[in-house]
Enzyme design. Structure first.
Site, short mmCIF file in Angstrom:
data_model
loop_
_atom_site.label_atom_id
_atom_site.label_comp_id
_atom_site.label_asym_id
_atom_site.label_seq_id
_atom_site.Cartn_x
_atom_site.Cartn_y
_atom_site.Cartn_z
N CYS A 5 59.90 46.77 88.73
CA CYS A 5 58.48 46.44 88.65
C CYS A 5 57.63 47.72 88.60
CB CYS A 5 58.06 45.54 89.81
SG CYS A 5 58.35 46.27 91.41
N THR A 6 58.09 48.76 89.30
CA THR A 6 57.37 50.04 89.24
C THR A 6 57.39 50.58 87.82
OG1 THR A 6 57.88 50.58 91.52
CG2 THR A 6 57.36 52.42 90.08
#
Ligand SMILES: [Zn+2]
Lengths: 469, 537
Positions: free
Chosen positions: A251-252
């Site tokens: 997700c980062t």
């Protein structure tokens, strides 16, 4: 010997000549020349012979024939010259190891490496020159040593360590590994530990034990260790000291990049497969890496993140570990020193792990790396696993991979002999595939033992006793 | 694409380190195996020049233990340089055959003047390989007088020794493995406080709330805490617990907001300030001021130290800000904004430091490296080889040795310090008999003579009453150490040579690049069981 340049003498010539010139050549102390060498140590008694050490392997018996003038050719008479040693890896450590063995009178060597020479090897892999880029490391290294040191017989093999079976590894007196990755070291360790035969009491047959001397480096740090299968700890015993590489959360990378590394990961993990669905990223291709770099740089610009460079891109994508000549020299020399002692017993054995950390002064630490009581490779212990009754075969496979055992692609049969799941051959995989979604409890009893095999520990099988909660 | 053959080392010491390496000449005294191995590991990474100085007329008997000798009828200086040269076409070099012998040449001041004149690079580093004690002393003296670092390497049977003697060196880029980020939360700079003040908890959407970077959470909570505690930060254990509770209370759901979890974990940074050791800095300044007249290379370091002193006085002892922050849970924008605030402040501090410098010669890179390492600054100084061999003993040294012998290796006799003493005894033997023990066939006859030297060395260093020394080295029945050392007969064991060559070249790189921390001052490798340690000798 036919291929040797004429000006260089073979080992046999040297022996003949010294025999003729007699025994008492003067040693000239005035000019720092003519030093005594290893043969002196091999021919003189020691209060610190191998048998008096903490990890005794054999008893030191000094060679008796030596007169006043000890020269290299006398090493031909030593137990070192009769040994057959395998060097695994012809890279940074391998080049050093081959040189060190040559200058220690260990002449019968095999070397195995899959890689070809890259330009970035040249700052430390000193048997290679610019003209050798692209050629086989094992072959170029062997050829260099055989030419420079005419008494050597180095036999190269350009290929994977997995190409060779247990009988190949069983043919050596000692194996030195200068590998740069965990997986290959695990495979080699398991294969060599698997060679040990146990008697009915479970005691190892000494003649089937082949010591491994293992080295590794990272930047200014390194380590050398001795593995005497079933006697001292093995590589698998210390697996937890080599944690798997951590990656950035997806997700980062996808949503909230903050560091330049996140942009690079985005480019090669997410964007490359999107852009080139049919082409695997070739990390050695300049064009491919340029694309990743540009993609990463563009994303960084969009988010005002500074610091993406081509060098950093290469580092992140290829997981580059800094490497220098000096550290390779230190670790390889420590490894070779142990091989000399293991084969000649002329001094005591490292017990069993030496660490070298060179950045803040030098911190050196030698200690006993303890055996793991239930090591899946070098103990005969059963691995105990408690799982829920509803766990599927697939769930167990995931657990074997992500848990302490860190397997890659396990196959398993039950103690009763029924096949639970096999990764290959394809026909068997297909036949056992329906089991993947079944709860384990439908296939085996609580407390039943499974025999698990896995490519990373190819030549050993692990016994897992599964108990249901 | 990385067509740079130095890629793997540039990742350690960077372009600046590489440049320093290229501007250095290695002067190798004697091309014995430990010497050529040291040189190999410096030629490969691209040292500028190499000059091999040797007095051995022939090397024909040694190619079995030295990779940079082959069976050819040339002097050792020439032969070894020819083979070393093949390793890297970037490296220039030459050789000097000293026909009169090093012991004669090194005694003449004009020989040294000529030698230094042949070196054309700005920097010189000497590696002295297997030199006998007499020559080693002369080389040590000449190098000290010239301000040239010298690394003495010895491969002696199963023992290896690497000894550094350098002029005083500033250490301002030690590159520690772990660094604690300087977040300045105890006394936030305006840019940081403004960012924190701009956050209004109630107005944030839940996604925004869970992405406020933890330093801002801490700055906010700390400000509120101070306003309700008379301007003071948490001090007692209970207060610190309360402070963490306040962080928790600010979160909407501590189980789900990772940024608040990070704030909890780093709560101490809000009330604990890493203080500078001002006494250490003052003594560094004094030392450098005292040395700079004779060591002009310390000028920049001295200037920087004085600038730092002025900066600290202006800023209530807060040093220039580093400016780097670790990765943390945050939105891209929030993180980049925070990072820019730190960077801007660091830049401003750097500009202010620049004003305090008395000289305009200090490079931007040196200035920022210095400011990034204000907590770790050191002046590296070694004892001279001459003092070591004269057995000059100081209280500090004796304390060091006491520590070394109180913390022996698991098998006490294998403690490297004991073997260092044994090696010193071999040097003393050489001074008395003009040869090393055990080099003759009747090697066992040297054992009792060597044991006398052991006693002499131990006594001269005041270690004769040391329990470990007494129970090992001085145990005379049988004198195992002397037996083993006489057995070696100064034999050149390649694995020992190669290991010490590795250590020496690693240390050489540290000295040349001014990066990392060199060992002080003697690395002793006991190859019997592969145990090593560093001692001040
Ligand atoms: Zn094990």
């Amino acid at each position: 010997m036919d291929t040797m340049p004429e000006k260089k003498r073979s080992r046999d010539d040297m022996i003949d000549e010294t025999k003729e010139t007699g025994e008492s050549m003067d040693i000239d102390f005035s000019d720092g020349g003519a030093r005594r060498d290893l043969m002196t140590l091999l021919s003189r008694a020691s209060p610190f012979g191998n048998e008096n050490g903490e990890l005794p392997i054999g008893e030191f018996e000094p060679l008796s024939k030596i007169g006043s003038n000890v020269v290299a050719s006398d090493l031909a008479e030593s137990p070192l010259s009769k040994a057959k040693v395998l060097v695994v890896g012809a890279g940074g450590l391998g080049c050093e190891l081959l040189k060190n063995l040559a200058l220690s009178g260990i002449s019968n060597i095999h070397v195995i490496d899959l890689d070809n020479i890259d330009i970035t090897n040249l700052n430390r892999q000193f048997l290679f020159r610019m003209k050798d880029v692209g050629k086989s490391k094992a072959e170029v290294a062997a050829n260099f040593i055989n030419t420079r040191c005419p008494w050597m017989k180095v036999t190269p093999y350009h290929g994977k360590i997995q190409d060779k079976g247990p009988s190949f590894y069983a043919s050596f007196n000692c194996i030195i590994s200068g590998l740069d990755n965990i997986e290959a070291r695990r495979w080699l360790n398991a294969t060599v530990c698997g060679l040990v035969e146990l008697d009915s009491d479970g005691d190892p047959d000494p003649s089937t034990i082949i010591p491994i001397v293992d080295g590794g480096t990272e930047g200014f740090n390194g380590q050398a260790r001795i593995i005497i299968p079933r006697i001292s700890s093995c590589f698998e015993c210390s697996l937890s000291a080599f944690p798997p590489q951590t990656s950035f959360p997806l997700c980062t990378i996808a949503e909230t990049p903050r560091r330049p590394e996140h942009c690079i990961a985005y480019a090669f993990i997410l964007q490359w497969p999107k852009e080139f669905p049919d082409k695997k990223l070739d990390k050695d291709s300049p064009e491919d890496m340029q694309w990743v770099y540009e993609c990463a740089a563009e994303r960084a610009k969009k988010y005002n993140i500074e610091g993406v460079t081509l060098m950093m891109t290469m580092g992140v994508v290829k997981n580059i570990i800094p490497a220098v000549a000096s550290t390779n020299a230190i670790v390889s020399a420590a490894c070779t020193n142990e091989v000399v002692k293991l084969l000649s017993f002329c001094s005591q054995t490292l017990n069993s792990y030496m660490m070298y950390m060179g950045t803040q002064s030098v911190y050196s630490h030698t200690f006993i790396y303890e055996k793991l009581e239930a090591c899946p490779v070098c103990s005969s212990q059963v691995q105990k696993l408690t799982v829920s009754k509803s766990m599927t075969v697939n769930g167990l496979i995931q657990q074997l991979c992500s848990g302490d055992l860190r397997l890659k692609a396990p196959s398993m049969t039950s103690a009763g002999g029924s096949t639970i799941y096999m990764q290959k051959p394809p026909a068997l995989e297909k036949a056992t595939r329906p089991n993947l979604d079944k709860p384990l409890s439908a296939l085996i009893e609580s407390g039943e033992e499974l025999t698990v095999t896995d490519p990373v520990l190819e030549h050993v099988s692990v016994t897992v006793r599964v108990t249901f909660e | 694409m990385s067509t740079n053959k130095y890629d793997r080392q540039l990742r350690l010491w960077g372009a600046k380190g590489q440049k320093a390496l290229g501007e250095t000449t290695l002067v190798l005294f004697r091309a014995t195996a430990v010497g050529t191995e040291s040189a190999k590991n410096l030629v490969l990474p691209g040292i500028g020049h190499v000059l091999v100085v040797d007095d051995a007329a022939s090397a024909q008997k040694e190619y079995s233990s030295n990779f940079f000798l082959v069976n050819q009828d040339k002097n050792r200086a020439q032969l070894s340089w020819e083979l070393l040269q093949e390793l890297n076409p970037d490296v220039q070099g030459s050789f000097l055959h000293v026909a009169e012998g090093l012991s004669t040449a090194c005694a003449k001041p004009e020989w040294w003047t000529n030698l230094w004149q042949t070196v054309k690079t700005p920097k010189i580093l000497v590696i002295a390989s297997d030199l006998e004690p007499g020559i080693l002393q002369m080389v040590g003296q000449a190098c000290a007088a010239k301000g040239v670092p010298v690394i003495s390497v010895q491969a002696y049977g199963m023992l290896g020794i690497c000894r550094l003697q350098t002029p005083p060196l500033p250490l301002m880029d030690p590159k520690p493995a772990n660094t604690t980020p300087d977040l300045r939360l105890v006394r936030p700079f305006p840019g940081l406080q403004n960012l924190a003040d701009g956050i209004l908890w109630d107005e944030l959407k839940s996604h925004e709330h869970s992405h406020v970077p933890y330093p801002l959470i801490l700055a906010k909570v700390a400000k509120e805490w101070k306003s309700s505690h008379g301007g003071a930060l948490p001090k007692t254990h209970a207060e610190k617990q309360e402070f963490r509770d306040a962080i928790k209370a600010a979160s909407r759901d501590i189980g789900k907001e990772v940024n608040f979890e990070e704030a909890m974990k780093n709560a101490y940074t809000a009330y604990t300030e890493r203080s500078l050791d001002l006494d250490h800095l003052a003594s560094l300044r004094d030392s450098v001021d005292g040395l700079v007249a004779t060591q002009p290379s310390l000028k920049t370091f001295g200037d920087l130290l004085h600038a730092l002193d002025k900066f600290l006085k202006e800023h209530d002892n807060q040093p220039p800000l580093h400016g780097a922050i670790p990765d943390m849970t945050a939105s891209t924008e929030g993180y980049v904004t925070l990072q820019n605030a730190y960077r801007d402040q660091a830049k401003a501090d750097l500009a202010e430091m620049r004003q305090y410098l008395s000289s305009g010669d200090v490079s931007e890179e040196d200035l920022s490296t210095f400011c990034h390492n204000v907590h770790l600054l050191e002046l590296y100084q070694t004892r001279t080889l001459v003092d070591e061999m004269a057995a000059k003993v100081t209280e500090e040294l004796q304390e060091d040795w006491m520590m070394a012998t109180m913390d022996p290796y698991e098998v006490p006799a294998m403690t490297p310090f004991l073997w260092y003493l044994g090696f010193r005894a071999c040097q003393v033997f050489h001074q008395e008999h003009s040869r090393y023990p055990g080099v003759l066939d009747a090697w066992e006859e040297d054992v009792s003579l060597l044991q006398e030297c052991v006693v002499k060395v131990v006594t001269s260093l005041g270690l004769q009453e040391n329990d470990l020394v007494k129970s090992t080295l001085l145990a005379a029945d049988p004198p195992k150490f002397a037996q083993e050392l006489a057995r070696y007969g100064q034999a050149e064991i390649h694995s020992i040579s190669s290991l010490i060559g590795g250590v020496a070249s690693q240390e050489a790189v540290k000295i040349i690049t001014g990066q990392y921390v060199p060992l002080n001052n003697t690395y002793v490798y006991n190859g019997i069981v592969s145990v090593a340690a560093v001692y001040q000798c």
